[in-house]
Design a protein around this motif. Structure first.
Motif, PDB file in Angstrom:
ATOM      1  N   TYR A   9      36.151  46.051  32.780  1.00  0.00           N
ATOM      2  CA  TYR A   9      35.000  45.151  32.885  1.00  0.00           C
ATOM      3  C   TYR A   9      34.384  45.188  34.283  1.00  0.00           C
ATOM      4  N   CYS A  10      33.125  44.797  34.373  1.00  0.00           N
ATOM      5  CA  CYS A  10      32.400  44.783  35.641  1.00  0.00           C
ATOM      6  C   CYS A  10      32.621  43.455  36.373  1.00  0.00           C
ATOM      7  N   THR A  11      33.125  43.554  37.593  1.00  0.00           N
ATOM      8  CA  THR A  11      33.320  42.348  38.396  1.00  0.00           C
ATOM      9  C   THR A  11      31.992  41.823  38.926  1.00  0.00           C
ATOM     10  N   GLY A  12      31.060  42.707  39.242  1.00  0.00           N
ATOM     11  CA  GLY A  12      29.763  42.300  39.756  1.00  0.00           C
ATOM     12  C   GLY A  12      28.947  41.517  38.735  1.00  0.00           C
ATOM     13  N   CYS A  13      29.230  41.759  37.455  1.00  0.00           N
ATOM     14  CA  CYS A  13      28.528  41.058  36.366  1.00  0.00           C
ATOM     15  C   CYS A  13      29.250  39.777  35.950  1.00  0.00           C
ATOM     16  N   ASN A  14      30.375  39.488  36.608  1.00  0.00           N
ATOM     17  CA  ASN A  14      31.177  38.298  36.304  1.00  0.00           C
ATOM     18  C   ASN A  14      31.681  38.269  34.860  1.00  0.00           C
ATOM     19  N   TRP A  15      32.198  39.399  34.385  1.00  0.00           N
ATOM     20  CA  TRP A  15      32.686  39.496  33.018  1.00  0.00           C
ATOM     21  C   TRP A  15      34.194  39.299  32.909  1.00  0.00           C
ATOM     22  N   LEU A  16      34.843  38.809  33.973  1.00  0.00           N
ATOM     23  CA  LEU A  16      36.278  38.555  33.922  1.00  0.00           C
ATOM     24  C   LEU A  16      36.628  37.520  32.857  1.00  0.00           C
ATOM     25  N   THR A  43      32.889  48.361  38.217  1.00  0.00           N
ATOM     26  CA  THR A  43      31.543  48.043  38.686  1.00  0.00           C
ATOM     27  C   THR A  43      30.522  48.770  37.816  1.00  0.00           C
TER      28      THR A  43
END
Length: 97
Positions: A9-16, A43
């Protein structure tokens, strides 16, 4: 064979949080069938799901996120094709009548 699932998942998109929720749903649904589940930060808008190194979902290729029912069906088809998903289960060609 051991079953390993990876949610990349993308951390920059806040998908955690979305990824953690999906992980919890998969671990609950496939209790005792998943040996390892990894949340892998990345990312660039990535959201991919792998089962034993086979990619079963790519946000960029499929144009979005799977709904949880769809994700469970995709995982089930890879690890336990005969496993019932209960009321959320559907198979191609089946009707509700």
């Amino acid at each position: 064979m051991a079953t390993h699932i990876t949610l990349h998942y993308c951390t920059g998109c806040n998908w955690l949080l979305r990824s953690a929720w999906m992980a919890q749903e998969l671990l609950t649904t496939f209790d005792g069938m998943i040996d390892e589940l990894t949340l892998k930060p990345g990312t660039g808008g990535i959201f991919e799901v792998y089962v034993n190194d086979t990619r079963i979902w790519s946000r960029k290729e499929q144009g979005g996120f799977p709904d949880i029912k769809q994700l469970k069906q995709l995982v089930r088809d890879q690890i336990a094709p005969k496993h019932s998903l209960g009321h959320t289960d559907s198979h191609a060609g089946q009707s509700d009548s």
